[in-house]
Design a protein around this motif. Structure first.
Motif, mmCIF file in Angstrom:
data_model
loop_
_atom_site.group_PDB
_atom_site.id
_atom_site.type_symbol
_atom_site.label_atom_id
_atom_site.label_comp_id
_atom_site.label_asym_id
_atom_site.label_seq_id
_atom_site.Cartn_x
_atom_site.Cartn_y
_atom_site.Cartn_z
ATOM 1 N N ARG A 45 38.596 40.068 45.843
ATOM 2 C CA ARG A 45 39.507 40.084 45.023
ATOM 3 C C ARG A 45 39.819 38.953 44.404
ATOM 4 N NH1 ARG A 45 45.464 42.972 46.048
ATOM 5 N NH2 ARG A 45 46.304 42.601 43.831
ATOM 6 N N ARG A 46 39.677 37.614 45.079
ATOM 7 C CA ARG A 46 39.952 36.392 44.505
ATOM 8 C C ARG A 46 38.810 35.663 44.199
ATOM 9 N NH1 ARG A 46 44.771 34.958 43.291
ATOM 10 N NH2 ARG A 46 44.344 32.897 43.898
ATOM 11 N N SER A 47 37.625 36.260 44.081
ATOM 12 C CA SER A 47 36.357 35.470 43.633
ATOM 13 C C SER A 47 36.364 34.869 42.545
ATOM 14 C CB SER A 47 35.295 36.590 43.724
ATOM 15 O OG SER A 47 34.882 36.719 44.982
ATOM 16 N N PHE A 48 37.243 35.468 41.422
ATOM 17 C CA PHE A 48 37.187 34.856 39.896
ATOM 18 C C PHE A 48 38.376 34.558 39.774
ATOM 19 C CE2 PHE A 48 33.499 38.161 40.042
ATOM 20 C CZ PHE A 48 32.541 37.311 39.766
ATOM 21 N N ALA A 49 39.393 34.286 40.713
ATOM 22 C CA ALA A 49 40.898 33.725 40.350
ATOM 23 C C ALA A 49 40.656 32.449 39.795
ATOM 24 C CB ALA A 49 41.630 33.575 41.706
ATOM 25 N N GLY A 50 41.564 32.101 38.639
ATOM 26 C CA GLY A 50 41.475 30.846 37.896
ATOM 27 C C GLY A 50 40.722 31.130 36.726
ATOM 28 N N LEU A 51 39.754 32.026 36.437
ATOM 29 C CA LEU A 51 39.017 31.912 35.191
ATOM 30 C C LEU A 51 39.919 32.772 34.020
ATOM 31 C CD1 LEU A 51 35.506 32.762 36.565
ATOM 32 C CD2 LEU A 51 36.456 30.807 36.111
ATOM 33 N N ARG A 52 40.794 32.094 33.361
ATOM 34 C CA ARG A 52 41.685 32.578 32.613
ATOM 35 C C ARG A 52 41.173 32.784 30.837
ATOM 36 N NH1 ARG A 52 47.225 29.850 34.850
ATOM 37 N NH2 ARG A 52 47.086 30.694 37.123
ATOM 38 N N ARG A 53 40.118 32.019 30.867
ATOM 39 C CA ARG A 53 39.616 31.874 29.573
ATOM 40 C C ARG A 53 38.129 32.238 29.332
ATOM 41 N NH1 ARG A 53 41.693 25.952 27.373
ATOM 42 N NH2 ARG A 53 43.627 26.001 28.027
ATOM 43 N N VAL A 54 37.581 32.914 30.331
ATOM 44 C CA VAL A 54 36.230 33.318 30.355
ATOM 45 C C VAL A 54 36.092 34.564 29.326
ATOM 46 C CG1 VAL A 54 34.295 34.475 31.768
ATOM 47 C CG2 VAL A 54 35.618 32.435 32.425
ATOM 48 N N GLU A 55 35.326 34.396 28.325
ATOM 49 C CA GLU A 55 34.991 35.267 27.273
ATOM 50 C C GLU A 55 33.387 35.932 27.613
ATOM 51 O OE1 GLU A 55 35.536 33.559 23.606
ATOM 52 O OE2 GLU A 55 37.668 33.552 23.732
ATOM 53 N N TYR A 56 32.541 35.224 28.178
ATOM 54 C CA TYR A 56 31.360 35.595 28.309
ATOM 55 C C TYR A 56 30.982 35.587 29.862
ATOM 56 C CZ TYR A 56 26.263 35.838 27.607
ATOM 57 O OH TYR A 56 24.643 36.219 27.671
ATOM 58 N N MET A 57 30.591 36.772 30.668
ATOM 59 C CA MET A 57 29.945 36.809 31.717
ATOM 60 C C MET A 57 29.019 37.521 32.259
ATOM 61 S SD MET A 57 32.193 37.871 35.394
ATOM 62 C CE MET A 57 33.007 36.256 35.435
ATOM 63 N N ASP A 58 27.759 36.784 32.754
ATOM 64 C CA ASP A 58 26.436 37.453 32.960
ATOM 65 C C ASP A 58 26.371 37.620 34.395
ATOM 66 O OD1 ASP A 58 23.894 38.439 32.979
ATOM 67 O OD2 ASP A 58 23.198 37.116 31.361
ATOM 68 N N LEU A 59 26.433 38.970 34.953
ATOM 69 C CA LEU A 59 26.023 39.192 36.069
ATOM 70 C C LEU A 59 24.957 39.941 36.339
ATOM 71 C CD1 LEU A 59 29.971 39.942 37.332
ATOM 72 C CD2 LEU A 59 28.457 38.094 38.465
ATOM 73 N N SER A 60 23.986 40.118 35.383
ATOM 74 C CA SER A 60 22.734 41.035 35.448
ATOM 75 C C SER A 60 21.803 40.466 36.601
ATOM 76 C CB SER A 60 21.997 40.844 34.133
ATOM 77 O OG SER A 60 21.750 39.635 33.753
#
Length: 624
Positions: A263-278
Motif C-alpha cells: 500500500r505504501r510502495s508508491f507513497a510520495g509520488l504525487r506528480r507521476v504522470e507516466y508509469m511503466d510496469l510492463s
C-alpha cells in the motif's frame, strides 16, 4: 592595394615559419598554423591562426572532431578556442593531469568508447576544464565514478562501464541535471543512502540494466527515473517518499510480483504522470498506484484480474495498456473501467476475451481488442462509449450473426474500423461517419447493396483475401460512395473488373484474382486513377486493351503479370500484340528521366508520356 599585398605577404611568411617550426619539432603550444589549412589568406586576416590535429576534423575554431582516429593519446596541438572536443571511439587508456591544460575552455568533452580505466584517470585530469558542462565517458572500463569532476557539470554519462559502487564524496556540490549510469554493475549495496544528497539540481537519473534487487536511494530532485531491466522483486514502503518531483517512472522488465507492491510502495509520488510496469510478474492490476498517472503500462505481465477497486483511484489516466496478459472476460469486474473518466485509449489485445468489456468510459476514443477470442458483439456493449473513433477487433472469431443488429450504429463518431481476420461472410453495416474499413482475410463472398450505401463518407475500403466473386458485387454497389479513393479487392475470385467503380477512385487493387480481360471501356468512368494492380491474373497480351489506359491522365503505376500456360500460344506475325510484347515493369513508371527518354525515342510505346511495357510469355517477374 599595394598595402594589402604587403600584409598578405607578411602573413604567408609567418605561416611558413610556423610550419617549419612545427616540422622541426619546435614547441609552439596549441596554436600552430598549417599552410595546408589556409586556402584563402584573406579569410584569416584578423583571426587567430589555429592548427587542426592530424587525423582530426575542425569545422570551426570551437569544434575539434577526433572521433574514430585510432588515437592512443590526446593531441597536443588542440586550439585554446576549442569548446567542443570529440575523442570518442579511440584507444585512449590514460589521461594525464596536463593533457587539457592548453584548452581550458572546453564545454563538451566526448570520451566514449575508449579504454579508460580508474588507473588511467587522475584526480586532476579534468581540473583545467573550468567551464566543462557535458562529459561523456560511456563504454569504457571504469569501475567507479571518477574523482575530481568539475562542479560545473550539467551532464555526466557513465553508462556501459563496470561500475559497482558510487563513492558518496564523488558527486557532491555539483550542478548536475542529467546522470546516466545504466548498463553497469551497480547493486543496492553499492549505492549508499546519502550518495545523491549533494545533487540538488538533478532532474534525470538512469539506473537501468544494473543489478538492483530493490529500489535504491534516489535524488530528491529527480523528475525522470529509469529503473528498468534490473532484478527488482519488491518495492519497500516509502521507497519513493522523498522523490516528490518525479514525473516519469520506468520499472519495466523487472521481477515485481503482487506481493512485492504494498500500500505504501508508491507513497510520495504525487506528480507521476507516466508509469511503466510492463514485463513483470503481476497477476492483477496493483492497488494504490499514483493517483495522477496519465499513461499506465501494464502489458506483458500475467494479469488475469482487473478489479474496479484497483482502477477507481486512477481518475486521470488517459492511456491504459493491458495487452498480452491472461485476461478473460470473467476476470474483468463489471464497471472496472467506468470511473476512468479521462480514459481515451484502451489496449486489451492478445488476451483471452470472448466479449467486449461492459461499461466502458464515455470519453474512450481508441479501443484495441485484436487477437482475442471475441465471437459476439452485444447490443449494449457500446451504450456508455459511443464516442469511439477507432475500433480494432482483428483476428477474433466474429461472424455476421454474432454482431447484434444496431450494435455498431451507436458509434456515431467512428472513423476507422478493422474487422480483418475474422469469420465474416458479408460486409457488415457500419455507422455512416466511417471513412476507413478494413475487412481483409475473412470469408466474405458478397457485398450487400445497403452495407456500403449507409457509409457515404467512406474513403478507404480493404477487402483483400476473401471469397468475392463477380456475382457478389452488385452493379451499383458503390453508387453512394463518391468519396472512395482506395479500393482493395486483391486475392479474391473475380473474373472481371467490377463495373460502376466510384468515379473518384485513385488506388485500385485487383491483384491475384482470375480476371481474364481488360476491355477498352473498363476504366472509362474512373479518370482519376493513379495506381492499378492487376498482377497475377489470367491476363494475356491480346486480352489487355491498351486503349483502356489512354484517358487516365493521373496514372502513375500499373502492375501486370499473367500466369504462364502449359500449352504454347503462337501470336500471328506482325500483330499488334506481337509488336508490343515486352517484359512488364512491376513499377510503371519509376525513374522519370529514364521514362521520358524512352518515350521520346519510341512514342508508340507511351501513354501520356509514360512508358508502357507488356507481358512476355517466356519470363515472369515476381512482383514485390
Amino acid at each position: 592595394m599595394t598595402e594589402m599585398r604587403t600584409v598578405i605577404g607578411l602573413l604567408l611568411a609567418v605561416v611558413q615559419v610556423a610550419v617549419a617550426a612545427h616540422e622541426d619539432g619546435e614547441h609552439v603550444g596549441c596554436q600552430v598554423a598549417r599552410l595546408t589549412q589556409i586556402s584563402d589568406p584573406l579569410s584569416v586576416l584578423g583571426a587567430e591562426i589555429v592548427d587542426c590535429p592530424n587525423f582530426c576534423h575542425c569545422p570551426s575554431l570551437e569544434r575539434v572532431d577526433c572521433s574514430a582516429a585510432n588515437l592512443q593519446a590526446v593531441p597536443g596541438n588542440i586550439s585554446r578556442t576549442t569548446t567542443y572536443l570529440m575523442l570518442n571511439k579511440n584507444r585512449l587508456e590514460h589521461l594525464s593531469s596536463e593533457c587539457f591544460n592548453a584548452c581550458p575552455l572546453i564545454r563538451t568533452l566526448d570520451l566514449q568508447e575508449n579504454q579508460l580505466s580508474d588507473e588511467g584517470l587522475t584526480d586532476n585530469t579534468f581540473a583545467p576544464l573550468v567551464d566543462l558542462h557535458h562529459l561523456y565517458l560511456a563504454e569504457n572500463r571504469l569501475q567507479q565514478v571518477p574523482r575530481g569532476l568539475p562542479d560545473t557539470l550539467i551532464t555526466l554519462n557513465l553508462a556501459g562501464n563496470e561500475i559497482k559502487r558510487i563513492d558518496p564524496h564523488t558527486l557532491t556540490n555539483m550542478k548536475l541535471r542529467h546522470l546516466y549510469l545504466h548498463d553497469n554493475l551497480l547493486s543496492n549495496s553499492g549505492v549508499r543512502r546519502k550518495v545523491f544528497r549533494g545533487l540538488a539540481h538533478l532532474e534525470e537519473v538512469t539506473l537501468s540494466n544494473n543489478a538492483f534487487l530493490g529500489v535504491p536511494p534516489l535524488p530528491t530532485s529527480s523528475e525522470l527515473i529509469y529503473l528498468q531491466d534490473n532484478g527488482i522483486e519488491s518495492i519497500a514502503d516509502g521507497a519513493f517518499r522523498r522523490v516528490r518531483k518525479a514525473r516519469l517512472l520506468f520499472l519495466q522488465k523487472n521481477k515485481l510480483s503482487d506481493e512485492g507492491i504494498t500500500r505504501r510502495s508508491f507513497a510520495g509520488l504525487r506528480r507521476v504522470e507516466y508509469m511503466d510496469l510492463s514485463d513483470n510478474k503481476l497477476t492483477r492490476v496493483p492497488n494504490y498506484l499514483p493517483t495522477k498517472v496519465k499513461r499506465l503500462h501494464l502489458e506483458r505481465n500475467k494479469i488475469s484480474n482487473v478489479s474496479k477497486e484497483a482502477l477507481s483511484r486512477l481518475k486521470r489516466v488517459e492511456y491504459l495498456l493491458l495487452q498480452q496478459n491472461n485476461i478473460k472476460t470473467s476476470g474483468i469486474e463489471t464497471g472496472a473501467f467506468s470511473r476512468l473518466h479521462r480514459l481515451h485509449t484502451l489496449h486489451l489485445f492478445r488476451n483471452h476475451l470472448t466479449e467486449i468489456p461492459k461499461q466502458l468510459p464515455k470519453k474512450l476514443r481508441v479501443l484495441v481488442l485484436l487477437n482475442n477470442d471475441i465471437n459476439v458483439i452485444n447490443s449494449d456493449d457500446f451504450n456508455t462509449s459511443r464516442g469511439i473513433n477507432e475500433l480494432d477487433v482483428r483476428y477474433n472469431k466474429l461472424t455476421n450473426p454474432g454482431i447484434a443488429r444496431g450494435s455498431l450504429r451507436k458509434l456515431r463518431s467512428l472513423h476507422k474500423v478493422d474487422f480483418s481476420g475474422n469469420k465474416l461472410r458479408a460486409v457488415p453495416v457500419f455507422p455512416r461517419n466511417v471513412t476507413t474499413v478494413l475487412l481483409m482475410t475473412n470469408h466474405i463472398y458478397r457485398i450487400p447493396p445497403h452495407a456500403l450505401a449507409r457509409m457515404p463518407l467512406l474513403t478507404h475500403l480493404y477487402l483483400s483475401n476473401n471469397r468475392l466473386t463477380d456475382d457478389g458485387i452488385p452493379d451499383r454497389v458503390f453508387t453512394r460512395n463518391a468519396r472512395l479513393k482506395t479500393l482493395d479487392l486483391g486475392e479474391n475470385n473475380l473474373t472481371s473488373v467490377p463495373v460502376n467503380l466510384p468515379v473518384n477512385i485513385e488506388h485500385l487493387n485487383l491483384a491475384s484474382n482470375r480476371i481474364k480481360a481488360i476491355a477498352k471501356e473498363t476504366f472509362l468512368h474512373t479518370p482519376y486513377l493513379k495506381v492499378v494492380h492487376l498482377q497475377d491474373n489470367d491476363l494475356l497480351p491480346e486480352t489487355v486493351s491498351r486503349a483502356a489506359f489512354l484517358h487516365l491522365r493521373y496514372l502513375q503505376r500499373i502492375d501486370i503479370t499473367w500466369r504462364p500456360r502449359t500449352t504454347q500460344y503462337n501470336l500471328p506475325q506482325g500483330s499488334a500484340s506481337e509488336r508490343h510484347k515486352r517484359d512488364l515493369s512491376h513499377t510503371w513508371p519509376t525513374k522519370t528521366g529514364w521514362v521520358r527518354e524512352k518515350c521520346k525515342s519510341k512514342p508508340s510505346a507511351c501513354l501520356n508520356g509514360e512508358l508502357v511495357v507488356w507481358p512476355n510469355r517466356k519470363r515472369r517477374r515476381k512482383v514485390s
